[in-house]
Design a protein around this motif. Structure first.
Motif, PDB file in Angstrom:
ATOM      1  N   UNK A   1      14.672  -4.994   9.463  1.00  0.00           N
ATOM      2  CA  UNK A   1      13.478  -5.252  10.257  1.00  0.00           C
ATOM      3  C   UNK A   1      13.034  -6.706  10.126  1.00  0.00           C
TER       4      UNK A   1
ATOM      5  N   UNK B   1       2.998   0.318  13.306  1.00  0.00           N
ATOM      6  CA  UNK B   1       3.561   0.170  11.959  1.00  0.00           C
ATOM      7  C   UNK B   1       2.458   0.324  10.924  1.00  0.00           C
TER       8      UNK B   1
ATOM      9  N   UNK C   1       3.817   0.883   2.753  1.00  0.00           N
ATOM     10  CA  UNK C   1       4.906   1.856   2.676  1.00  0.00           C
ATOM     11  C   UNK C   1       5.068   2.225   1.204  1.00  0.00           C
TER      12      UNK C   1
ATOM     13  N   UNK D   1      10.473   0.956   0.040  1.00  0.00           N
ATOM     14  CA  UNK D   1      10.666  -0.498   0.020  1.00  0.00           C
ATOM     15  C   UNK D   1      11.908  -0.860  -0.785  1.00  0.00           C
TER      16      UNK D   1
ATOM     17  N   UNK E   1      15.059   0.383   1.088  1.00  0.00           N
ATOM     18  CA  UNK E   1      15.404  -0.400   2.270  1.00  0.00           C
ATOM     19  C   UNK E   1      16.102  -1.690   1.863  1.00  0.00           C
TER      20      UNK E   1
ATOM     21  N   UNK F   1      11.537   1.935   7.168  1.00  0.00           N
ATOM     22  CA  UNK F   1      10.235   1.278   7.268  1.00  0.00           C
ATOM     23  C   UNK F   1       9.607   1.424   8.654  1.00  0.00           C
ATOM     24  N   UNK F   2      10.299   0.959   9.675  1.00  0.00           N
ATOM     25  CA  UNK F   2       9.697   0.934  11.011  1.00  0.00           C
ATOM     26  C   UNK F   2      10.096   2.127  11.862  1.00  0.00           C
TER      27      UNK F   2
END
Lengths: 308, 308
Positions: B21, B189, B193, B198, B201, B228-229
């Motif tokens: 992202x 968004x 998170x 995190x 990812x 995440x997104x």
């Protein structure tokens, strides 16, 4: 013809390395841990005869090497019993993979002793049975490089991936004489982080990986950012900011907390810079009246190995 | 002798690609955007004469290509004026870098027209001046690959890094005829998170990068996780789950939302699989009564280029 005894040496490891929390680790050229393993006739039994260099339990089920060896021995069908002598040069709780070295060393030794032919990656599961005893979780970021050597990325699922490491990096490890348990170091971590930090941390780990493959140590060093765990853990390390300032002022190009601490690691590009950083950190710690160990070391391509 | 006119073509780009992202993007072999740039005597003035293929403002200060060209022209000392004709094959708001192609094309064209000799990376700043007009931010994950071609990692600071891309990947892009503005896609968004997502990812982006360098497309595909997104944006894409199921059932090995949507991308390993996925998605969209464009394309090493 079977061996009846084997000696193995397993390196200390740096995990997290700022940029890869729970997912990145590397083997060091030293310090390390020696383990002597002997076959016995007590089928299925693992007996720890002695531990030198650390005050750790001899009882198999409470000992990382014992649990790891027992796990693999069972998977191999309990063809014999084992007796272990453990010589620890890596202090427990130092944050440079003391328990991982025990776990990795035990399965590596058993695999070699029985000529079982398992790959380091296949041994990992059993080593993690031991590591879990110490850290409360099955993270492979110390155990995998301890077994395999080099720099290793551990995905959230699937096998660890070896990646090239910056060959010009020297590493100074400062281990202050305070204990931080891995479990306690996890307690200071937040449950949530900002979306932006999560995104940026991923970008840094991608760029770090690219820098390693490109042989671009400067790019890899630039990417050694710790946005997730470091800010929360720095407070656990006595004098972290002073240590950081001293290291960076005397030749370190990057650095941070090793594993869950209390050790810190400082990357330099020459032996001289390493010696200078080590010297200054030692002087600082003496002034502060804090006992410490300092290791001048490097990243090493070699993990667990048989020694004479 | 100076050129007085130049034609350039700039590819559409996939950004985010699930795993990176705001930090990862790649150039596609098509579709793309053609831009014709002419010198004029109106020193410092950028005039957009026509835009074909999209309903976009001709006013320079409201046009991505206009703003990017103006920014670079000024940096070069306003040696002349410019007139632009823009032929858009990439639909604005499609999520495959329509504005980035305009921004990249404009600076690439001007650099070539004036023989200014700037590298794609040096051109990036000015292209981002244009991109910021469209997206409200200066993210380079579309613009950098549009300019440079290939697969590009953008660190939170410092220059974009080109990394090898999986050469055996084919890409099907499904663009449903609905508009999602980048700004709106950002609003869904979360601010925070989980620490675990995190960390994971970052590990996936590290492993994706390693897979690319190792030429291991299967490892790279395994790592195309979007923690995440994606989970927050999927709801913005009509029929996302159905589309995903159809694509994966008919040969896609991975895929997700392209950029901020509404396009989705689906990776296959053969032209036949691509054709099959495209065919099935087209049939599905027709059944649902939704207009769409479908592109069967590939990742391309080439970014903006001069055409005859």
């Amino acid at each position: 013809m079977h061996r009846t005894e084997i000696s193995v040496w397993t390196p200390a490891t740096l995990a997290n390395i700022n940029v890869g929390f729970d997912g990145l680790g590397c083997a060091l050229s030293g310090p390390g841990e020696r383990l002597v393993m002997r076959r016995t006739d007590a089928v299925g039994c693992v007996n720890i005869r002695l531990i030198e260099g650390a005050d750790l339990p001899l009882e198999t089920s409470l000992n990382v090497a014992g649990v790891a060896a027992q796990s693999l021995l069972k998977a191999l069908g309990n063809p014999c019993g084992l007796e272990l002598d453990i010589f620890k040069e890596i202090k427990p709780g130092s944050g440079i993979g003391s328990s991982a070295a025990s776990a990795a060393g035990a399965v590596f030794a058993l695999n070699a002793l029985l000529n079982a032919g398992l790959s380091p990656q296949a041994l990992l599961t059993h080593a993690l049975d031991g590591e879990a005893l110490a850290s409360g979780s099955r993270h492979a970021d110390n155990v995998a490089p301890a077994l395999m050597g080099g720099l290793v990325l551990c995905p959230p699922r699937g096998l660890p991936v070896s990646i090239p490491f910056p060959v010009d990096w020297h590493v100074v490890v400062l281990h202050p004489d305070v204990a931080i348990r891995t479990e306690d170091a996890r307690k200071v971590l937040p449950e949530n982080v900002s979306f932006k930090d999560a995104v940026d941390q991923a970008r840094w780990l991608g760029v770090f990986t690219a820098g390693c493959y490109q042989g671009d140590g400067a790019l890899a060093a630039l990417a050694l950012e710790d946005l997730l765990a470091g800010p929360h853990r720095a407070g656990l390390i006595p004098h972290f900011e002073s240590i950081r300032n001293i290291a960076m002022r005397h030749g370190a190009i990057a650095g941070g907390i090793s594993g869950s601490g209390p050790s810190t690691f400082w990357v330099t590009l020459t032996t001289d810079d390493s010696a200078q950083v080590a010297h200054e950190l030692k002087a600082f710690m003496r002034n502060e009246g804090m006992a410490c160990d300092i290791h001048q070391t490097r990243i090493s391509a070699r993990g667990s190995r048989i020694i004479e």
